[in-house]
Scaffold this motif. Structure first.
Motif, PDB file in Angstrom:
ATOM      1  N   GLU A 110      52.370 -10.805 -70.846  1.00 24.53           N
ATOM      2  CA  GLU A 110      53.647 -11.399 -70.460  1.00 24.53           C
ATOM      3  C   GLU A 110      54.347 -12.096 -71.627  1.00 24.53           C
ATOM      4  OE1 GLU A 110      50.289 -14.257 -69.419  1.00 24.53           O
ATOM      5  OE2 GLU A 110      50.741 -12.107 -69.238  1.00 24.53           O
ATOM      6  N   GLU A 111      53.615 -12.360 -72.713  1.00 20.06           N
ATOM      7  CA  GLU A 111      54.198 -13.030 -73.876  1.00 20.06           C
ATOM      8  C   GLU A 111      54.416 -12.075 -75.048  1.00 20.06           C
ATOM      9  OE1 GLU A 111      51.767 -16.329 -74.979  1.00 20.06           O
ATOM     10  OE2 GLU A 111      51.429 -16.972 -72.911  1.00 20.06           O
ATOM     11  N   ARG A 112      53.910 -10.858 -74.914  1.00 18.54           N
ATOM     12  CA  ARG A 112      53.868  -9.946 -76.060  1.00 18.54           C
ATOM     13  C   ARG A 112      55.259  -9.532 -76.539  1.00 18.54           C
ATOM     14  NH1 ARG A 112      50.357  -5.837 -74.164  1.00 18.54           N
ATOM     15  NH2 ARG A 112      48.718  -7.392 -74.422  1.00 18.54           N
ATOM     16  N   ALA A 114      58.131 -11.066 -76.336  1.00 18.24           N
ATOM     17  CA  ALA A 114      58.794 -12.159 -77.051  1.00 18.24           C
ATOM     18  C   ALA A 114      58.147 -12.383 -78.414  1.00 18.24           C
ATOM     19  CB  ALA A 114      58.726 -13.443 -76.219  1.00 18.24           C
ATOM     20  N   PHE A 115      56.822 -12.250 -78.466  1.00 14.49           N
ATOM     21  CA  PHE A 115      56.106 -12.431 -79.732  1.00 14.49           C
ATOM     22  C   PHE A 115      56.528 -11.368 -80.741  1.00 14.49           C
ATOM     23  CE2 PHE A 115      52.498 -11.663 -82.571  1.00 14.49           C
ATOM     24  CZ  PHE A 115      52.217 -12.952 -83.013  1.00 14.49           C
ATOM     25  N   ARG A 136      49.464 -18.193 -83.974  1.00 17.63           N
ATOM     26  CA  ARG A 136      49.849 -18.406 -82.577  1.00 17.63           C
ATOM     27  C   ARG A 136      48.699 -19.021 -81.793  1.00 17.63           C
ATOM     28  NH1 ARG A 136      48.149 -16.194 -78.205  1.00 17.63           N
ATOM     29  NH2 ARG A 136      49.401 -16.306 -76.289  1.00 17.63           N
TER      30      ARG A 136
END
Length: 271
Positions: A110-112, A114-115, A136
């Motif tokens: 779910e964060e990939r 944006a990363f 991170r």
């Protein structure tokens, strides 16, 4: 043709090699995802307890290799149809290479996205991407540590608040008692002055003076008890913090140890 060959430079050749490497990496990722897709399908069909044997005999994969390929499929290709990597449907993979995709498994799904956007993954080398993921993780760890510290401090603050409120209650009680005693002292003083003015007996005057002295002593004793309890509690907290400070900052600990010892010595002389 000869002119084209003549114009080829090491820089041009390096660019071509890196482009081929990039395309090969993307193709490798797509292939790994498609293998993972089929391994997932096969696992649902193979009889229970025969999966590891099937992997070894049918595709020469170890359990860990199969799990990694399945995870790549689950993370990157579960919504992709079986198609060519250049199709529009494969654009969900973006420009990731196989190595980049594997490294990014360390970032929650779910964060990939944006990363990837925040770090311009395409332009990063493998080492730079490893460092970005590491930083991170470190930032998240530091954030968690900070939150734990805040939670711990919150508990300490709550304890201090409770102790402060209790101290206020004790002070309020002391004030109430002191007011009563002060009123008693005032009354006794008036009675003593009246007795002396009216030439009362020596015994009566002595009794009033004794009672007045006793009440004054009780008022002072109550105040001493209150301040002693307060100082005792504060000193206990001071000792705890000094014990915490000793291993963390020996130099500062020694400085305050000397100052506290000197302060205690000064108080002792004045008692």
């Amino acid at each position: 043709m000869d002119n084209e060959i003549t114009n080829r430079t090491p820089q041009v050749i390096a660019f071509e090699i890196n482009s081929i490497k990039d395309q090969a990496g993307k193709m490798l990722l797509y292939s790994a995802i498609e293998i993972g897709r089929r391994l997932t399908e096969a696992k649902s069909l193979v009889n229970h307890g025969e999966w590891l044997q099937w992997l070894e005999e049918s595709v020469s994969y170890s359990k860990s290799t199969a799990e990694n390929l399945i995870r790549l499929y689950e993370e990157y290709g579960s919504n992709l149809p079986i198609d060519h990597p250049d199709s529009a449907n494969s654009q969900a993979l973006g420009n990731l290479s196989y190595t980049q995709a594997v490294l990014l498994l360390g970032v929650p799904k779910e964060e990939r996205e944006a990363f990837i956007a925040d770090n311009d993954i395409v332009s990063l080398s493998t080492r730079e991407l490893q460092q970005a993921v590491k930083e991170r993780d470190q930032a998240l760890s530091e954030k968690a540590d900070l939150q734990n510290t805040l939670n711990s401090n919150s508990g300490a603050i709550n304890q201090i608040t409770v102790e402060r409120d209790e101290l206020r209650k004790q002070y309020s009680s002391l004030t109430s008692v002191s007011k009563v005693k002060e009123a008693t002292i005032k009354t006794l003083q008036q009675q003593l002055e009246g007795a002396k003015k009216n030439n009362a007996s020596t015994e009566k005057i002595a009794a009033l003076e004794k009672e007045l002295k006793t009440v004054r002593a009780k008022v002072s004793a109550n105040k001493v008890v209150f301040h002693y309890d307060s100082i005792s509690k504060q000193f206990s907290e001071l000792l705890k913090e000094m014990a915490n400070l000793a291993p963390a900052d020996p130099e500062t600990h020694q400085k305050y140890r000397s100052e506290i010892s000197e302060f205690i010595g000064t108080i002792t002389k004045k008692l």
